[in-house]
Design a protein around this motif. Structure first.
Motif, PDB file in Angstrom:
ATOM      1  N   LEU A  60      26.084  15.052   8.226  1.00 12.38           N
ATOM      2  CA  LEU A  60      25.229  15.658   7.203  1.00 12.38           C
ATOM      3  C   LEU A  60      25.654  15.092   5.844  1.00 12.38           C
ATOM      4  CD1 LEU A  60      25.407  19.214   8.700  1.00 12.38           C
ATOM      5  CD2 LEU A  60      23.269  17.986   8.335  1.00 12.38           C
ATOM      6  N   TYR A  93      17.335  16.056   5.653  1.00 16.62           N
ATOM      7  CA  TYR A  93      16.847  17.420   5.425  1.00 16.62           C
ATOM      8  C   TYR A  93      16.226  17.481   4.034  1.00 16.62           C
ATOM      9  CZ  TYR A  93      21.391  17.419   3.073  1.00 16.62           C
ATOM     10  OH  TYR A  93      22.467  17.084   2.269  1.00 16.62           O
ATOM     11  N   THR A 115      16.078  23.952   2.834  1.00 17.61           N
ATOM     12  CA  THR A 115      17.261  23.171   3.195  1.00 17.61           C
ATOM     13  C   THR A 115      17.947  23.772   4.417  1.00 17.61           C
ATOM     14  OG1 THR A 115      17.573  22.435   0.914  1.00 17.61           O
ATOM     15  CG2 THR A 115      19.490  22.325   2.356  1.00 17.61           C
ATOM     16  N   VAL A 119      18.330  22.242   8.430  1.00 16.89           N
ATOM     17  CA  VAL A 119      19.598  22.010   9.124  1.00 16.89           C
ATOM     18  C   VAL A 119      19.646  22.810  10.420  1.00 16.89           C
ATOM     19  CG1 VAL A 119      22.105  22.299   8.960  1.00 16.89           C
ATOM     20  CG2 VAL A 119      20.817  21.387   7.019  1.00 16.89           C
ATOM     21  N   GLY A 150      27.003  18.079   2.056  1.00 19.26           N
ATOM     22  CA  GLY A 150      26.875  17.998   3.507  1.00 19.26           C
ATOM     23  C   GLY A 150      28.038  18.649   4.225  1.00 19.26           C
ATOM     24  N   LEU A 153      27.092  22.167   4.435  1.00 21.92           N
ATOM     25  CA  LEU A 153      26.098  22.384   5.490  1.00 21.92           C
ATOM     26  C   LEU A 153      26.736  22.320   6.878  1.00 21.92           C
ATOM     27  CD1 LEU A 153      23.121  20.341   4.005  1.00 21.92           C
ATOM     28  CD2 LEU A 153      23.330  22.838   4.125  1.00 21.92           C
ATOM     29  N   ALA A 157      26.468  25.371   9.344  1.00 21.19           N
ATOM     30  CA  ALA A 157      25.804  25.213  10.640  1.00 21.19           C
ATOM     31  C   ALA A 157      26.697  25.672  11.785  1.00 21.19           C
ATOM     32  CB  ALA A 157      25.407  23.758  10.836  1.00 21.19           C
TER      33      ALA A 157
END
Length: 294
Positions: A60, A93, A115, A119, A150, A153, A157
């Motif tokens: 990411l 993304y 966003t 993801v 990233g 993220l 995630a």
């Protein structure tokens, strides 16, 4: 303010990281209808590190969740990992666009909730896409990594199973990951905001002052602990973009939650060498990924 020598070194590191030509993927697949809802796939390159099947690294990219930074700038890093024997999925993304720019022209960071929608959708679609695009990959050995925004993220995630019950992105259980390697991540929004990281990108991502407090429980990794997923943070001590206090705060919060988050601090390393194939720090990152993947 950084001294002249530190600022010059940071500028040189950034120039080096962005000096590499983008590396095209072996194939690209869509996980949605928007042009940014795509994943680039890189097959593992033949070499001494190659195994069959190969561990899968999901990347990411960073760039403060702003549209001017897309996945192309991290493709040399993705290629570097493929040359180390990994199968790689480089996720794009939706990011902040021109609308809502600050008075100084700084574009907004991120799009709420787009966003996060992207993801989550990318990770949900990934198993089927990998089977078609990367038959060489072993999805049972998946490591999630990300740089800067990233990195945030990636941590987020991996924590979807501990999101608030009313979060649209919440999953019933933890993602089947070997672990997360977050590179200079925006891992604690409160600390990042106190430091003004990336022109207050975290504040913008959550919609400004009105959205910051109510949305943090749905978006801030430091509030989503423990995850039960092996996590390592890699951070340059000389990082002027996302200072090490942000990563340290996350690691401290993990410890207080009863979880160990590894924190690898690299001397005389700034923000960009972590994704620069020409830098020694990038080799350290690849080794941290390998330790979790294998």
């Amino acid at each position: 303010m950084p001294d002249d020598a530190a600022a010059a070194r940071a500028a040189a590191e950034e120039e080096s990281a962005f000096s590499h030509s983008p590396v095209g993927p072996d194939t690209t697949a869509a996980y949605g209808d928007h042009p940014d809802q795509v994943i680039d796939f890189y097959a593992p390159r033949p070499g001494p590190h190659t195994a069959s099947p190969a561990p899968l690294v999901v990347v990411l990219h960073g760039g403060a969740w702003r549209a001017r930074y897309d996945r192309r700038h991290i493709t040399p890093f993705a290629d570097h990992l493929a040359r180390r024997g990994f199968a790689v999925a480089n996720v794009e993304y939706r990011r902040g666009g021109a609308e809502g720019a600050a008075a100084d022209g700084t574009p907004p960071a991120g799009r709420w909730p787009d966003t996060f929608d992207d993801v989550a959708a990318a990770l949900d679609a990934l198993p089927a896409l990998v089977r078609a695009a990367l038959p060489q990959a072993d999805p049972r050995r998946t490591v999630l990594t990300g740089h800067s925004a990233g990195g945030h993220l990636a941590l987020w995630a991996a924590a979807r199973h501990v999101l608030p019950a009313d979060a649209p992105w919440r999953t019933d259980g933890p993602a089947p990951l070997r672990g997360v390697v977050a590179l200079a991540p925006l891992a604690d929004f409160e600390v990042a905001e106190k430091l003004g990281v990336c022109e207050h990108a975290a504040l913008q991502l959550l919609g400004g002052q009105d959205g910051f407090a109510p949305r943090r429980p749905y978006a801030d990794p430091v509030l989503l602990l423990p995850t039960g997923i092996a996590t390592t943070l890699v951070q340059g001590r000389a990082d002027l973009v996302v200072p090490q206090q942000v990563a340290e705060s996350y690691a401290d919060a993990a410890a207080k939650a009863g979880e160990t988050a590894g924190l690898t601090l690299l001397e005389d390393v700034g923000h960009f060498p972590l994704i620069d194939p020409a830098a020694d720090a990038c080799a350290v990152v690849a080794e941290e990924i390998a330790q979790l993947a294998w």
